[in-house]
Design an enzyme around this catalytic site. Structure first.
Site, PDB file in Angstrom:
ATOM      1  N   SER A 257       0.801  -1.218   0.000  1.00 31.75           N
ATOM      2  CA  SER A 257       0.000   0.000   0.000  1.00 31.75           C
ATOM      3  C   SER A 257       0.835   1.269   0.000  1.00 31.75           C
ATOM      4  O   SER A 257       0.451   2.270  -0.612  1.00 31.75           O
ATOM      5  CB  SER A 257      -0.937   0.000   1.210  1.00 31.75           C
ATOM      6  OG  SER A 257      -0.185  -0.087   2.418  1.00 31.75           O
ATOM      7  N   HIS A 285      -5.118  -4.859  -1.349  1.00 32.54           N
ATOM      8  CA  HIS A 285      -5.090  -3.724  -2.280  1.00 32.54           C
ATOM      9  C   HIS A 285      -5.217  -4.139  -3.738  1.00 32.54           C
ATOM     10  O   HIS A 285      -5.345  -3.281  -4.611  1.00 32.54           O
ATOM     11  CB  HIS A 285      -3.805  -2.917  -2.080  1.00 32.54           C
ATOM     12  CG  HIS A 285      -3.725  -2.261  -0.739  1.00 32.54           C
ATOM     13  ND1 HIS A 285      -4.302  -1.044  -0.474  1.00 32.54           N
ATOM     14  CD2 HIS A 285      -3.161  -2.671   0.421  1.00 32.54           C
ATOM     15  CE1 HIS A 285      -4.094  -0.723   0.790  1.00 32.54           C
ATOM     16  NE2 HIS A 285      -3.407  -1.695   1.354  1.00 32.54           N
ATOM     17  N   LYS A 316     -11.960  -1.805   0.931  1.00 29.41           N
ATOM     18  CA  LYS A 316     -11.207  -0.996  -0.037  1.00 29.41           C
ATOM     19  C   LYS A 316     -11.978  -0.954  -1.359  1.00 29.41           C
ATOM     20  O   LYS A 316     -12.955  -0.237  -1.473  1.00 29.41           O
ATOM     21  CB  LYS A 316      -9.793  -1.542  -0.174  1.00 29.41           C
ATOM     22  CG  LYS A 316      -9.038  -1.495   1.155  1.00 29.41           C
ATOM     23  CD  LYS A 316      -7.579  -1.805   1.005  1.00 29.41           C
ATOM     24  CE  LYS A 316      -6.842  -1.927   2.321  1.00 29.41           C
ATOM     25  NZ  LYS A 316      -7.187  -1.012   3.388  1.00 29.41           N
TER      26      LYS A 316
END
Length: 339
Positions: A257, A285, A316
């Site tokens: 990240s 991610h 996310k």
């Protein structure tokens, strides 16, 4: 005995002998006759271009008072948001006025949290089933909808099964604790010897949830942690070669990240075949944004069958809340069983 399949099977037998295995049985929620009728997928709108709600995902407002405190590095509790325009003499700004900012630190990669289709579906779900679970998943808070989501995530990750968790953070914590418990269960009374512990090899830039999970397992003296330099496969190979422990796990973020780089997935696969370790990736991610179907980093690099454990989050790119652990049944136990 030299495979994770055998070790996990023995650990499950130990749990079963102590009557510690429990089955998660989904309940089917009743429908409120006064709620809106269920809509078909055709009722939802789809859009092929950017709209205002996409901007709403990144456009936020903060009070002028908070903003000026931030600029002067003054701590702010946020209470000044509701001060009805009273002037804060410390910074000379009105707490009743707001400043619009663009948010660059959010994780809502696809803007789904503000998408009308998602909002409509969530609203209808609440109207039909009301808010919140009726208890923990193990007791009565696990429904057929949770099971459908687990099955969908398992299919997305090309794995046999999946377990939902409250958050991605808790998923990593749970996985590392479970890994340590394998050596605890296989020890013949007391804590496992040094050689009988699980050797966990972790990338130096792994997420804090992985690190916290390893620390917890270390305190239980069930694992030994080896940290390799960020994405340095020569260093990892050296550590693996010199390690005398039989049970080895390599865990890494798939897409880091902070640095924005991928783990060397194909090199990790080669080392896995050489050393026979369990390969786990935190795909938080990359899920929904990498790979042809959004399956994540393993799909992107065409190595899904070589990744044993895939952990992720729904907070996310999915734009909501929750975490998950996807794997083959030999790694997570029989379908529906939890310890």
């Amino acid at each position: 005995m030299n495979s994770w399949d055998e070790w996990v099977e023995l650990a499950l037998q130990k749990l079963e002998s102590h009557k510690l295995l429990r089955s998660v049985r989904p309940i089917h929620l009743s429908k409120d006759s006064n709620s809106l009728s269920h809509s078909n997928a055709d009722d939802f709108e789809f859009f092929d271009e950017l709209r205002q709600w996409d901007r709403d995902t990144v456009e936020v407002q903060i009070s002028e008072t908070t903003y000026h405190k931030w600029l002067q590095d003054i701590p702010s509790s946020g209470d000044e948001v509701g001060c009805n325009g009273v002037v804060d003499t410390e910074v000379g700004a009105s707490a009743g006025t707001f400043k619009t900012l663009i948010l660059f630190s959010g994780n809502d990669y696809l803007g789904l949290s503000s998408h009308p289709t998602i909002i409509k579906a969530a609203t209808q779900a609440v109207q039909r089933h009301r808010m919140g679970p009726r208890g923990s998943a193990l007791i009565c808070g696990y429904t057929n909808y949770h099971r459908q989501l687990e099955s969908s995530l398992a299919e997305l990750k090309n794995k046999e099964d999946c377990l939902l968790c409250p958050t991605g953070f808790s998923a990593n914590m749970a996985f590392m604790t479970a890994v340590g418990n394998v050596s605890m269960l296989l020890a013949n009374g007391g804590e496992p010897s040094v050689d009988a512990r699980v050797a966990v090899f972790s990338d130096a830039l792994n997420h804090a949830s992985i690190i916290d999970g390893m620390r917890l397992a270390e305190k239980q003296k069930s694992i030994a942690v080896f940290v390799y330099r960020h994405c340095d496969m020569r260093h990892l190979n050296e550590l693996l070669t010199n390690c005398t422990m039989k049970r080895k796990v390599v865990i890494t973020d798939s897409l880091f990240s902070m640095d924005g780089d991928f783990a060397p997935m194909l090199e990790l696969v080669k080392l896995r075949k050489k050393h026979g370790f369990l390969l786990a990736i935190d795909d938080a991610h990359a899920t929904f944004v990498c790979g042809e179907t959004g399956g994540g980093a393993a799909e992107l690099f065409n190595c899904e069958s070589d990744v044993d454990i895939c952990l992720g989050t729904l907070s996310k790119a999915a734009g909501c809340h929750g975490g998950f652990i996807a794997c083959s049944c030999c790694c997570c136990g029989k379908k529906g069983d939890v310890a």
